[in-house]
Write an enzyme that holds these catalytic residues in place. Sequence first.
Site, PDB file in Angstrom:
ATOM      1  N   GLU A  25       0.822  -1.217   0.000  1.00  0.00           N
ATOM      2  CA  GLU A  25       0.000   0.000   0.000  1.00  0.00           C
ATOM      3  C   GLU A  25       0.855   1.267   0.000  1.00  0.00           C
ATOM      4  O   GLU A  25       2.060   1.210   0.259  1.00  0.00           O
ATOM      5  CB  GLU A  25      -0.915   0.000   1.223  1.00  0.00           C
ATOM      6  CG  GLU A  25      -0.158  -0.009   2.543  1.00  0.00           C
ATOM      7  CD  GLU A  25      -1.010   0.425   3.714  1.00  0.00           C
ATOM      8  OE1 GLU A  25      -1.271   1.643   3.802  1.00  0.00           O
ATOM      9  OE2 GLU A  25      -1.379  -0.429   4.545  1.00  0.00           O
ATOM     10  N   LYS A 159      -4.600  -2.579  14.030  1.00  0.00           N
ATOM     11  CA  LYS A 159      -3.930  -1.517  14.778  1.00  0.00           C
ATOM     12  C   LYS A 159      -4.462  -1.486  16.212  1.00  0.00           C
ATOM     13  O   LYS A 159      -5.671  -1.512  16.433  1.00  0.00           O
ATOM     14  CB  LYS A 159      -4.142  -0.175  14.081  1.00  0.00           C
ATOM     15  CG  LYS A 159      -3.495  -0.128  12.693  1.00  0.00           C
ATOM     16  CD  LYS A 159      -3.693   1.212  12.029  1.00  0.00           C
ATOM     17  CE  LYS A 159      -3.003   1.253  10.671  1.00  0.00           C
ATOM     18  NZ  LYS A 159      -3.684   0.475   9.627  1.00  0.00           N
TER      19      LYS A 159
END
Length: 307
Positions: A25, A159
């Site tokens: 990404e 996360k």
Amino acid sequence: MKSYLSYTDEVRHALENNLPVVALETTIISHGMPYPQNIEMAKEVEQIIRDNGAVPATIGIMNGQIKIGLSESELEEFATNKSVEKVSRRDFPYILASGKIGATTVAATMIAAQLAGIRVFATGGIGGVHREGEITWDVSADLTELAQTSVAVVCAGAKSILDLGRTLEYLETQGVPVVGYRTDEFPSFFARKSGFGVDFRMDTPEQVGTLMDTKWKLGMEGGMIIANPVPESDAMDHNKIEAVIQQALTEAKENNIAGKKVTPFLLDKVKQLTEGKSLQTNIALVKHNAAVAAQIAAAYNAKSKES
């Protein structure tokens, strides 16, 4: 659709010759790390993938094109240009149609990877259900993308600024397999532990490659998570990082930070509060994920050729 895709020579050659390719990404470059660590990390990660038997394809949107693989100057642009937009599924057609420059999130990178025929994607951590998501309804589009787009995502879990329990519940509802790579516990990005388990444990790239091949040969569309904990030498203590995150969340609320601005704000605040240790851990886990993803891509490539 093909008119929107643009390839580097290296990636085009790999895809045309059925060689293993790993998608990467650009949001982590443009919005996840400061300069120059972001560009250094991006180049090192690409080389790690090559060293482990696959071809890197860093994905971004520029000049009305989905770039499958970036040149060195294009990587530099994503690392330094302050006007790069953060692109998820919702934003994808607008950024393409307007000719703007857009860094792809997990969801957008999965979309581009599938369009290009790439089955493995290495990232840092996926998005998920935000804390207090039951009030805000703030749920990352990464989760719905995993339910419908057939790409395996190698990550260090979700996360740790997120609500990991609700994130895993959402993934279960959507039928997304969560594989622990050499672990029985779902990692929490900065830390190896979270208090939550995984659906299945697998210890070799070949096992993961076989699972991928089986799932998609059955016609069961959608992705999967390969949860790969940060190496022990780089990991942070789960309880200590949790205290830091709580402080960062409090500051985000006080400053009315919402939507797509939440994650960059929290990661930057955590970096400040840990005096840079979190950034070191972030870089280490991305590199580790890249190596594992390349090995899995090679194993899947070999398995799919067999069958």
